[in-house]
Every structure is written in C-alpha cells, then in structure tokens.
Write an enzyme that holds these catalytic residues in place. Structure first.
Site, PDB file in Angstrom:
ATOM      1  N   GLY A 259      37.203 -39.562  59.318  1.00  0.00           N
ATOM      2  CA  GLY A 259      36.889 -38.378  60.106  1.00  0.00           C
ATOM      3  C   GLY A 259      38.005 -37.355  60.081  1.00  0.00           C
ATOM      4  O   GLY A 259      39.104 -37.606  59.573  1.00  0.00           O
TER       5      GLY A 259
ATOM      6  N   ASP B 262      40.850 -44.139  65.100  1.00  0.00           N
ATOM      7  CA  ASP B 262      39.533 -43.900  64.519  1.00  0.00           C
ATOM      8  C   ASP B 262      38.807 -42.861  65.363  1.00  0.00           C
ATOM      9  O   ASP B 262      39.275 -42.484  66.445  1.00  0.00           O
ATOM     10  CB  ASP B 262      38.731 -45.204  64.481  1.00  0.00           C
ATOM     11  CG  ASP B 262      37.730 -45.248  63.338  1.00  0.00           C
ATOM     12  OD1 ASP B 262      37.408 -44.174  62.786  1.00  0.00           O
ATOM     13  OD2 ASP B 262      37.271 -46.345  62.997  1.00  0.00           O
TER      14      ASP B 262
ATOM     15  N   ASP C  77      31.157 -41.695  67.748  1.00  0.00           N
ATOM     16  CA  ASP C  77      30.111 -40.779  68.183  1.00  0.00           C
ATOM     17  C   ASP C  77      30.170 -40.548  69.685  1.00  0.00           C
ATOM     18  O   ASP C  77      29.827 -39.463  70.164  1.00  0.00           O
ATOM     19  CB  ASP C  77      28.730 -41.335  67.805  1.00  0.00           C
ATOM     20  CG  ASP C  77      28.511 -41.313  66.308  1.00  0.00           C
ATOM     21  OD1 ASP C  77      28.397 -40.214  65.751  1.00  0.00           O
ATOM     22  OD2 ASP C  77      28.461 -42.394  65.698  1.00  0.00           O
TER      23      ASP C  77
ATOM     24  N   LYS D 130      29.579 -46.154  67.408  1.00  0.00           N
ATOM     25  CA  LYS D 130      29.837 -45.548  66.108  1.00  0.00           C
ATOM     26  C   LYS D 130      28.590 -45.760  65.255  1.00  0.00           C
ATOM     27  O   LYS D 130      28.192 -46.899  65.023  1.00  0.00           O
ATOM     28  CB  LYS D 130      31.049 -46.194  65.446  1.00  0.00           C
ATOM     29  CG  LYS D 130      32.354 -45.981  66.220  1.00  0.00           C
ATOM     30  CD  LYS D 130      33.466 -46.872  65.700  1.00  0.00           C
ATOM     31  CE  LYS D 130      33.864 -46.504  64.294  1.00  0.00           C
ATOM     32  NZ  LYS D 130      34.484 -45.183  64.191  1.00  0.00           N
TER      33      LYS D 130
ATOM     34  N   GLU E  73      35.502 -51.574  60.422  1.00  0.00           N
ATOM     35  CA  GLU E  73      36.229 -50.807  61.435  1.00  0.00           C
ATOM     36  C   GLU E  73      36.541 -51.677  62.645  1.00  0.00           C
ATOM     37  O   GLU E  73      37.637 -51.614  63.213  1.00  0.00           O
ATOM     38  CB  GLU E  73      35.408 -49.583  61.856  1.00  0.00           C
ATOM     39  CG  GLU E  73      35.305 -48.520  60.781  1.00  0.00           C
ATOM     40  CD  GLU E  73      34.329 -47.416  61.139  1.00  0.00           C
ATOM     41  OE1 GLU E  73      34.546 -46.281  60.695  1.00  0.00           O
ATOM     42  OE2 GLU E  73      33.351 -47.686  61.869  1.00  0.00           O
TER      43      GLU E  73
ATOM     44  N   LYS F  29      32.374 -35.776  73.072  1.00  0.00           N
ATOM     45  CA  LYS F  29      32.050 -37.160  72.751  1.00  0.00           C
ATOM     46  C   LYS F  29      32.476 -38.135  73.848  1.00  0.00           C
ATOM     47  O   LYS F  29      32.379 -39.352  73.672  1.00  0.00           O
ATOM     48  CB  LYS F  29      32.684 -37.546  71.416  1.00  0.00           C
ATOM     49  CG  LYS F  29      32.130 -36.753  70.248  1.00  0.00           C
ATOM     50  CD  LYS F  29      32.723 -37.187  68.930  1.00  0.00           C
ATOM     51  CE  LYS F  29      32.109 -36.405  67.766  1.00  0.00           C
ATOM     52  NZ  LYS F  29      32.670 -36.812  66.458  1.00  0.00           N
TER      53      LYS F  29
END
Length: 226
Positions: A29, A83, A86, A96, A105, A123
């Site tokens: 990301g 990391d 969502d 996620k 992950e 988020k």
C-alpha cells in the site's frame, strides 16, 4: 491535506518505532511505500534494517531502494511490522480484503513483536462495519462444502474471479479466495473462530488479537491507537 499527504504523515510517524539493526516487516500500500522511501534515505547515513514482506510489489520496491530483504522462511521473529487495511476499530480488530495475501500478512503480524497498521481516519471506526467482505483463503477441494457452511453462519459467499475470462484468483499458496459478506456481526472474535473452524479454510482476512497499534492520520493530527 490530500490522501497522499496523510499517507506520508503516517509513514513518518512509523519511523518512531524503528531502531537501527531491527528486522522490519512491510506489507503493501501507499503508506508502506512511503515508509520504504524513508528507510532507504536513512540507510544512506548508516541506518541498517532488514526487511521481510509478504508482498511481491513491496519486495521489488525494497530491492530498487537498496534495502536488505530477507526471505520470511529464514526469520523466526520480527521486531516491528507495518501494513495497511480496509478498516480497523478501537479494539484493534482489522479487516483486510483487497490483496488476497492475508495468510502471509497475518503470519508476519503474528511473528512481529509490534504489528502496526497505517491508515487514514476514513478507515477507522468504533467497531468494524463489514462494508467489505471477509476473505477466506480455501483449498479448492473444499469449495462447495465451505460455501454451504458459510451460509449456515449468515455469510453470503462469492468465489473471487480473476480478470481473465472464466478464471478465478489463485493465491501464491495455490488456493482459492472466497469473498464472504456479513451483516449485523455481533461478535467479531466468534465469527473469526467459526470461519477458521470450517475444514478447508486456510485463513481469514479478519485480524483479531494480532494488531498492537494503529497510526491514524487525519487532517489535524496523528493518533496512535493501542
């Protein structure tokens, strides 16, 4: 402040948790990409970290930036990992759904002494809303069985298609991805356990008791939820 600026600010804050000599996990990301940039700049002045990542794109980026990348299979513990997601809530439950590499992950997150999510305020919520599906990585032979079991606990499953005609997404592990929509989830931890208990489910994209902190960037401030 636009979205990219928010990502830069959260990545800068992430540097506070990284010390020289650490093994650092990096997901994927925009925020993570900026963090890789900052680590690359710091490495020019002798700051040395080793990177592990479940993401092919992040691995290539780190190679391009001259960072030292280790194979995850050679590492038993990670000092700190970062990391995106969502959605993350006040109890640090996270969802996620996009990338489909959540199994790897979650492995990185579990191996890390500190697993930190980098997000903007859009988020972050009081409790997960499940506007995006829970993704299950499943073995192919169990597909029909899992679909029926998921329906029994209120899920609406759909096999994830690839861009290729009549094709389906195959994970790096050689498995399928099943997107499952839920409404009115009352107990996130119980849902995660129920899904994991279905034979043939490798892992879910619900992160429960994995995340230790979330760095939440907004127009006015950077908040750390822990």
């Amino acid at each position: 402040m636009d979205a990219n600026e928010l990502k830069k600010e959260s990545a800068k804050k992430a540097l506070d948790y990284i010390n020289d000599g650490m093994i650092v996990g990096l997901g994927a990301g925009g925020s993570v990409a900026y963090l890789a940039d900052y680590l690359s700049e710091k490495s020019k002045s002798g700051f040395n970290v080793k990177i592990v990542t479940p993401s092919r794109s992040t691995k290539l980026l780190c190679y391009e930036k001259g960072l030292n990348v280790l194979d995850t299979s050679l590492v038993s513990s990670i000092d700190v990992a970062f990391d995106g997601c969502d959605e993350v809530d006040t109890k640090l439950n996270a969802l996620k759904s996009g990338g489909g590499v959540h199994t790897k992950e979650k492995l990185i997150g579990t191996m890390a002494k500190n697993y930190i999510l980098l997000v903007d305020e859009s988020k972050f919520s009081n409790t997960l809303t499940f506007k995006v599906p829970v993704v299950l990585e499943i073995i192919e032979e169990a597909l029909s069985y899992i679909i029926e079991e998921v329906k029994k606990i209120g899920g609406e499953p759909k096999l994830r298609s690839s861009k290729e005609k009549d094709g389906f997404v195959i994970t790096d592990n050689g498995n399928l991805l099943l997107d499952v929509n839920f409404k009115n989830v009352n107990n996130i931890e119980s849902l995660d356990k129920a899904l994991k208990d279905i034979r043939g489910v490798v892992e879910t994209s619900l992160f429960v008791n994995v995340v230790t902190k979330a760095i939440v960037a907004s127009e006015n401030e950077i908040k750390v939820i822990e």
